[in-house]
Design an enzyme around this catalytic site. Structure first.
Site, PDB file in Angstrom:
ATOM      1  N   THR A 151      63.241  24.196 -63.290  1.00  0.00           N
ATOM      2  CA  THR A 151      63.689  25.307 -64.041  1.00  0.00           C
ATOM      3  C   THR A 151      63.357  25.858 -65.840  1.00  0.00           C
ATOM      4  O   THR A 151      62.856  24.637 -66.322  1.00  0.00           O
ATOM      5  CB  THR A 151      65.245  24.144 -64.381  1.00  0.00           C
ATOM      6  OG1 THR A 151      66.030  24.897 -65.633  1.00  0.00           O
ATOM      7  CG2 THR A 151      64.938  23.271 -65.140  1.00  0.00           C
ATOM      8  N   ASP A 152      63.938  26.516 -66.462  1.00  0.00           N
ATOM      9  CA  ASP A 152      63.980  27.364 -67.210  1.00  0.00           C
ATOM     10  C   ASP A 152      64.418  25.921 -68.230  1.00  0.00           C
ATOM     11  O   ASP A 152      63.584  26.230 -69.561  1.00  0.00           O
ATOM     12  CB  ASP A 152      64.145  29.163 -67.852  1.00  0.00           C
ATOM     13  CG  ASP A 152      66.295  28.705 -67.716  1.00  0.00           C
ATOM     14  OD1 ASP A 152      66.669  27.660 -67.453  1.00  0.00           O
ATOM     15  OD2 ASP A 152      66.176  29.813 -67.867  1.00  0.00           O
ATOM     16  N   GLU A 153      65.422  25.363 -68.091  1.00  0.00           N
ATOM     17  CA  GLU A 153      65.852  24.498 -69.370  1.00  0.00           C
ATOM     18  C   GLU A 153      64.902  23.238 -69.683  1.00  0.00           C
ATOM     19  O   GLU A 153      65.269  23.284 -71.276  1.00  0.00           O
ATOM     20  CB  GLU A 153      66.913  23.734 -68.859  1.00  0.00           C
ATOM     21  CG  GLU A 153      67.943  24.074 -68.082  1.00  0.00           C
ATOM     22  CD  GLU A 153      69.082  24.072 -67.952  1.00  0.00           C
ATOM     23  OE1 GLU A 153      69.337  22.261 -68.450  1.00  0.00           O
ATOM     24  OE2 GLU A 153      70.196  24.455 -67.579  1.00  0.00           O
ATOM     25  N   TYR A 177      69.048  16.005 -68.233  1.00  0.00           N
ATOM     26  CA  TYR A 177      68.791  16.536 -67.275  1.00  0.00           C
ATOM     27  C   TYR A 177      67.028  17.282 -66.868  1.00  0.00           C
ATOM     28  O   TYR A 177      66.428  17.883 -66.077  1.00  0.00           O
ATOM     29  CB  TYR A 177      69.999  18.134 -66.273  1.00  0.00           C
ATOM     30  CG  TYR A 177      69.374  18.830 -65.326  1.00  0.00           C
ATOM     31  CD1 TYR A 177      68.603  18.321 -64.222  1.00  0.00           C
ATOM     32  CD2 TYR A 177      68.977  19.855 -65.638  1.00  0.00           C
ATOM     33  CE1 TYR A 177      68.749  19.645 -63.382  1.00  0.00           C
ATOM     34  CE2 TYR A 177      68.755  20.647 -65.471  1.00  0.00           C
ATOM     35  CZ  TYR A 177      68.229  20.849 -63.684  1.00  0.00           C
ATOM     36  OH  TYR A 177      67.842  22.346 -62.767  1.00  0.00           O
ATOM     37  N   LYS A 181      63.423  16.724 -65.174  1.00  0.00           N
ATOM     38  CA  LYS A 181      62.818  18.574 -64.409  1.00  0.00           C
ATOM     39  C   LYS A 181      61.650  19.002 -65.359  1.00  0.00           C
ATOM     40  O   LYS A 181      60.397  18.540 -64.523  1.00  0.00           O
ATOM     41  CB  LYS A 181      63.871  19.711 -64.512  1.00  0.00           C
ATOM     42  CG  LYS A 181      65.156  19.250 -63.750  1.00  0.00           C
ATOM     43  CD  LYS A 181      64.640  19.323 -62.284  1.00  0.00           C
ATOM     44  CE  LYS A 181      64.163  20.666 -61.230  1.00  0.00           C
ATOM     45  NZ  LYS A 181      64.219  20.682 -60.040  1.00  0.00           N
TER      46      LYS A 181
HETATM   47  P1  NAD Z   1      72.121  21.660 -55.905  1.00  0.00           P
HETATM   48  O1  NAD Z   1      72.718  20.177 -56.807  1.00  0.00           O
HETATM   49  O2  NAD Z   1      73.166  22.329 -55.618  1.00  0.00           O
HETATM   50  O3  NAD Z   1      71.571  21.129 -54.046  1.00  0.00           O
HETATM   51  C1  NAD Z   1      70.955  19.691 -54.802  1.00  0.00           C
HETATM   52  C2  NAD Z   1      70.874  19.465 -52.918  1.00  0.00           C
HETATM   53  O4  NAD Z   1      69.661  18.162 -52.800  1.00  0.00           O
HETATM   54  C3  NAD Z   1      71.752  18.472 -52.591  1.00  0.00           C
HETATM   55  O5  NAD Z   1      71.717  19.408 -51.328  1.00  0.00           O
HETATM   56  C4  NAD Z   1      71.855  17.399 -53.010  1.00  0.00           C
HETATM   57  O6  NAD Z   1      72.379  16.062 -51.581  1.00  0.00           O
HETATM   58  C5  NAD Z   1      70.317  16.880 -52.468  1.00  0.00           C
HETATM   59  N1  NAD Z   1      69.526  16.215 -52.935  1.00  0.00           N
HETATM   60  C6  NAD Z   1      69.951  15.146 -53.985  1.00  0.00           C
HETATM   61  N2  NAD Z   1      69.355  14.226 -54.293  1.00  0.00           N
HETATM   62  C7  NAD Z   1      68.065  13.905 -52.976  1.00  0.00           C
HETATM   63  C8  NAD Z   1      67.509  12.717 -52.885  1.00  0.00           C
HETATM   64  N3  NAD Z   1      67.598  11.812 -53.430  1.00  0.00           N
HETATM   65  N4  NAD Z   1      66.916  13.213 -51.315  1.00  0.00           N
HETATM   66  C9  NAD Z   1      67.522  14.107 -50.524  1.00  0.00           C
HETATM   67  N5  NAD Z   1      68.153  15.297 -51.501  1.00  0.00           N
HETATM   68  C10 NAD Z   1      68.472  14.745 -52.327  1.00  0.00           C
HETATM   69  O7  NAD Z   1      71.211  22.206 -56.673  1.00  0.00           O
HETATM   70  P2  NAD Z   1      71.026  23.602 -57.104  1.00  0.00           P
HETATM   71  O8  NAD Z   1      71.167  24.756 -57.794  1.00  0.00           O
HETATM   72  O9  NAD Z   1      70.461  24.051 -55.298  1.00  0.00           O
HETATM   73  O10 NAD Z   1      69.030  24.052 -57.577  1.00  0.00           O
HETATM   74  C11 NAD Z   1      68.043  23.672 -56.653  1.00  0.00           C
HETATM   75  C12 NAD Z   1      66.310  23.006 -57.313  1.00  0.00           C
HETATM   76  O11 NAD Z   1      66.544  23.902 -57.510  1.00  0.00           O
HETATM   77  C13 NAD Z   1      66.882  21.549 -58.675  1.00  0.00           C
HETATM   78  O12 NAD Z   1      65.686  21.213 -58.041  1.00  0.00           O
HETATM   79  C14 NAD Z   1      67.117  22.255 -59.676  1.00  0.00           C
HETATM   80  O13 NAD Z   1      66.381  22.034 -60.639  1.00  0.00           O
HETATM   81  C15 NAD Z   1      66.143  23.944 -59.464  1.00  0.00           C
HETATM   82  N6  NAD Z   1      66.620  25.220 -59.829  1.00  0.00           N
HETATM   83  C16 NAD Z   1      68.946  25.206 -59.769  1.00  0.00           C
HETATM   84  C17 NAD Z   1      69.037  26.387 -60.984  1.00  0.00           C
HETATM   85  C18 NAD Z   1      70.167  26.688 -61.063  1.00  0.00           C
HETATM   86  O14 NAD Z   1      71.129  27.085 -61.361  1.00  0.00           O
HETATM   87  N7  NAD Z   1      70.883  25.893 -60.131  1.00  0.00           N
HETATM   88  C19 NAD Z   1      68.185  27.351 -61.448  1.00  0.00           C
HETATM   89  C20 NAD Z   1      66.467  26.786 -61.734  1.00  0.00           C
HETATM   90  C21 NAD Z   1      66.529  25.757 -60.824  1.00  0.00           C
HETATM   91  O1  DAU Z   2      68.897  27.525 -66.683  1.00  0.00           O
HETATM   92  C1  DAU Z   2      69.114  26.926 -65.496  1.00  0.00           C
HETATM   93  C2  DAU Z   2      69.844  25.910 -65.203  1.00  0.00           C
HETATM   94  O2  DAU Z   2      71.729  26.381 -64.865  1.00  0.00           O
HETATM   95  C3  DAU Z   2      69.110  25.055 -63.431  1.00  0.00           C
HETATM   96  O3  DAU Z   2      68.658  24.048 -64.241  1.00  0.00           O
HETATM   97  C4  DAU Z   2      70.938  23.701 -63.364  1.00  0.00           C
HETATM   98  O4  DAU Z   2      70.441  23.459 -62.710  1.00  0.00           O
HETATM   99  C5  DAU Z   2      72.136  24.719 -63.553  1.00  0.00           C
HETATM  100  O5  DAU Z   2      72.861  23.824 -63.429  1.00  0.00           O
HETATM  101  C6  DAU Z   2      72.174  25.760 -64.641  1.00  0.00           C
HETATM  102  O6  DAU Z   2      72.422  24.690 -65.978  1.00  0.00           O
HETATM  103  P1  DAU Z   2      73.394  25.137 -67.137  1.00  0.00           P
HETATM  104  O7  DAU Z   2      74.276  24.326 -67.497  1.00  0.00           O
HETATM  105  O8  DAU Z   2      72.598  26.510 -67.843  1.00  0.00           O
HETATM  106  O9  DAU Z   2      74.481  25.928 -65.963  1.00  0.00           O
HETATM  107  P2  DAU Z   2      75.906  25.366 -65.742  1.00  0.00           P
HETATM  108  O10 DAU Z   2      76.694  26.033 -64.630  1.00  0.00           O
HETATM  109  O11 DAU Z   2      76.327  23.661 -66.026  1.00  0.00           O
HETATM  110  O12 DAU Z   2      76.521  26.159 -67.378  1.00  0.00           O
HETATM  111  C7  DAU Z   2      76.033  27.104 -67.653  1.00  0.00           C
HETATM  112  C8  DAU Z   2      76.969  27.569 -69.919  1.00  0.00           C
HETATM  113  O13 DAU Z   2      78.523  27.758 -69.542  1.00  0.00           O
HETATM  114  C9  DAU Z   2      76.424  26.259 -70.090  1.00  0.00           C
HETATM  115  O14 DAU Z   2      75.709  27.369 -71.403  1.00  0.00           O
HETATM  116  C10 DAU Z   2      77.938  25.985 -70.257  1.00  0.00           C
HETATM  117  C11 DAU Z   2      78.737  26.441 -69.822  1.00  0.00           C
HETATM  118  N1  DAU Z   2      79.676  25.994 -69.486  1.00  0.00           N
HETATM  119  C12 DAU Z   2      79.789  24.813 -68.493  1.00  0.00           C
HETATM  120  C13 DAU Z   2      81.161  24.427 -67.816  1.00  0.00           C
HETATM  121  C14 DAU Z   2      80.832  23.753 -66.540  1.00  0.00           C
HETATM  122  C15 DAU Z   2      81.079  26.052 -70.222  1.00  0.00           C
HETATM  123  O15 DAU Z   2      81.939  26.834 -71.329  1.00  0.00           O
HETATM  124  N2  DAU Z   2      82.337  25.700 -69.733  1.00  0.00           N
HETATM  125  C16 DAU Z   2      81.711  25.176 -68.007  1.00  0.00           C
HETATM  126  O16 DAU Z   2      82.679  24.793 -67.564  1.00  0.00           O
END
Ligand code: NAD
Ligand code: DAU
Length: 376
Positions: A151-153, A177, A181
C-alpha cells in the site's frame, strides 16, 4: 485440478498455475477474475475467510476447472508447504491481509499476526519451495516469482504541496495497519537481498469498485445513503486520497508479475487525488441521478464526525515508473470508474444484503463446521 499450458516459459513438465492468497477479499477476488479472463491460466486460491473474505465474490467460477479454492490461513506453514508441493505454482501473488485502518486502531493484534507473521510464513515456505525447484526443474526455478501486494500508506502523510510518493520515498507508516504493511514490505525486501528470493512489491493507492466490503469509504457511503442513514465524514473532510478502479490495479499486478524487475518496487496509482468530501458528494449525486430519493438529495445525510486518530492528511502516487518500465496505464478515469461502481452496488443488492446481514459468514460457519482440516 486441471492444468492448462498456455505458452508460459515454464517447462512443459510443470503445470502453469499461480497461488493467490486473500483471493476471496475485495482486490483478490477481482484479481482472480481478471487473471482468468486475461490469461486463462489456472489459479489456486488460499483464503481464511475472515469477515472480509466472501466466496460469493468468486461465485461466477463455480464449476470452472481452472479455479481451485482452499480455505486456510497463511500463518499455517504446514498447509502452505503442502499447497506448494502439490500444485507447484509458478508464482505466489500475496493479497491476504487485515486491511482496514479503523479496525487496526481498535485491535492491532490481528494485523501483526496476518500481515507480518503471515508474510514471514509465506516467504519461508516460498524460499524452501523455490530452492527445491533448482535441481529438478531449473526453468521453473528461474521463472518463479513472489509478488507482494502492498500500500501507499507505508510512506506516511504528505502536505498539500509535497510531491507525490515515488518508490524512493522514506517509509513513515503512521497507523498499526500501515506499520504492519511496512514491516511486511521490509521482510520481502530482506528475503530478496539475503536469500535471493525472486520478489516484486507493489504499493498502490485507494482502490474502489465491485465486491468492496462496506466498511471502506465508497461502499460505506453507497450502502448507508441507500438506507437513508447518516454519512460519517471524518474531521473536516479535506483529507486527500488517490483513487484507482480495482481492475486497473489487478491489471497492473499482472503486468508487474510478467515484466517487473526482480527486487524492485512499483507504485500504482490513478492520478486521481480527491478530498473525502468530494468523494462523498460525488457518490450522493450519482445515487440521486440513478435512483432518486423522494425525501430529497442525499447530501442532506452528510455528517461530520470525530476524526480518525492519527489520520494521514494526504496520499498521492507518482506512477511514472510502472508506466515507463512496464507500460501500464489505468483504463478508467475516476468519472467512469465511480459511475460503474455505484451502478454495480445498485445492481447487486443481494450481495450487499448478504454482506450486511452476515449471511455469508453464516454460510462459512455451516459449510466448514465439520472440517477441522482445510481441503487442499
Ligand atoms: P480485504 O480485507 O477485502 O481482503 C483480505 C482477504 O484476506 C480476505 O478475503 C480475508 O479473508 C483474507 N485473509 C485475512 N487474513 C488471512 C489469513 N491469515 N490467511 C488467509 N487469508 C486471510 O482486503 P483488500 O482491500 O482486498 O486488500 C488486499 C491487499 O491489497 C491487502 O494486502 C492490502 O493491504 C492491499 N491494498 C489494498 C488497497 C485498498 O484500497 N483496498 C490498496 C492498496 C493495497
Ligand atoms: O491507500 C491505500 C489504502 O486505502 C489501503 O492500503 C487500505 O487497505 C484501504 O483500506 C484504504 O485505506 P483508507 O484508510 O484510506 O480507506 P478508508 O476507506 O477507510 O478511508 C478513506 C478515507 O475516508 C480516509 O481518509 C478516512 C475517510 N473516512 C473513512 C470512513 C470509513 C471517512 O471520512 N468516513 C468513514 O466512515
Amino acid at each position: 485440478m486441471v492444468s492448462v499450458l498456455i505458452g508460459h516459459p515454464f517447462s512443459a513438465r510443470l503445470p502453469t498455475v499461480i497461488l493467490v492468497t486473500g483471493a476471496a477479499g475485495f482486490i483478490g477476488s477481482n484479481f482472480v477474475l481478471e487473471w482468468l479472463r486475461a490469461t486463462g491460466e489456472p489459479v489456486v486460491s488460499l483464503d481464511a475467510l475472515t469477515y472480509a473474505g466472501n466466496l460469493e465474490n468468486l461465485a461466477s467460477l463455480e464449476g470452472d476447472a481452472r479455479h481451485h479454492f482452499v480455505r486456510g490461513d497463511i500463518t499455517d506453514r504446514a498447509l502452505v508447504d503442502s499447497l506448494l508441493a502439490k500444485h507447484r505454482p509458478r508464482a505466489i501473488v500475496h493479497f491476504a491481509a487485515e486491511s482496514h485502518v479503523d479496525r487496526s486502531i481498535h485491535g492491532p493484534e490481528a494485523f501483526l499476526r496476518t500481515n507480518i507473521h503471515g508474510t514471514f510464513v509465506l516467504l519461508e515456505a516460498a524460499r524452501h519451495y523455490w530452492a527445491s525447484l533448482r535441481g529438478d526443474a531449473p526453468e521453473a526455478h528461474a521463472a518463479f516469482r513472489f509478488l507482494h501486494v502492498s500500500t501507499d500508506e507505508v510512506y506516511g502523510s504528505l502536505a498539500a504541496d509535497d510531491p507525490a510518493f515515488t518508490e524512493t520515498h522514506p517509509y513513515q507508516p503512521n497507523s498499526p495497519y500501515s506499520a504492519s504493511k511496512a514491516a511486511s514490505d521490509h521482510l520481502v525486501r530482506a528475503w530478496h537481498h539475503t536469500y535471493g528470493l525472486p520478489v516484486l512489491t507493489t504499493n498502490c493507492s485507494n482502490n474502489y469498485g465491485p465486491f468492496q466490503f462496506p466498511e471502506k469509504l465508497i461502499p460505506l457511503v453507497i450502502t448507508r445513503a441507500l438506507r437513508g442513514e447518516p454519512l460519517p465524514v471524518y474531521g473536516d473532510g479535506m483529507n486527500v486520497r488517490d483513487w484507482l478502479y480495482v481492475t486497473d490495479h489487478c491489471e497492473a499486478i499482472r503486468m508487474v508479475l510478467e515484466r517487473g524487475r526482480l527486487g524492485e518496487t512499483y507504485n500504482i496509482g490513478g492520478w486521481n487525488e480527491k478530498s473525502n468530501i468530494e468523494i462523498v458528494r460525488t457518490v450522493c449525486a450519482l445515487l440521486d441521478e440513478m435512483q432518486p430519493d423522494s425525501v430529497g438529495p442525499r447530501e442532506r445525510l452528510i455528517t461530520f464526525v470525530t476524526d480518525r486518530p492519527g489520520h494521514d492528511r494526504r496520499y498521492a502516487i507518482d506512477a511514472r515508473k510502472i508506466a515507463d518500465e512496464i507500460g501500464w496505464q489505468p483504463a478508467e478515469t475516476f468519472e467512469t470508474g465511480i459511475r460503474r461502481t455505484v451502478r454495480w452496488y445498485l445492481d447487486h443488492a443481494g450481495w450487499v444484503e448478504g454482506v450486511l446481514s452476515g449471511r455469508y459468514q453464516d454460510w462459512v460457519q455451516s459449510h466448514y463446521a465439520d472440517r477441522d482440516t482445510p481441503a487442499s
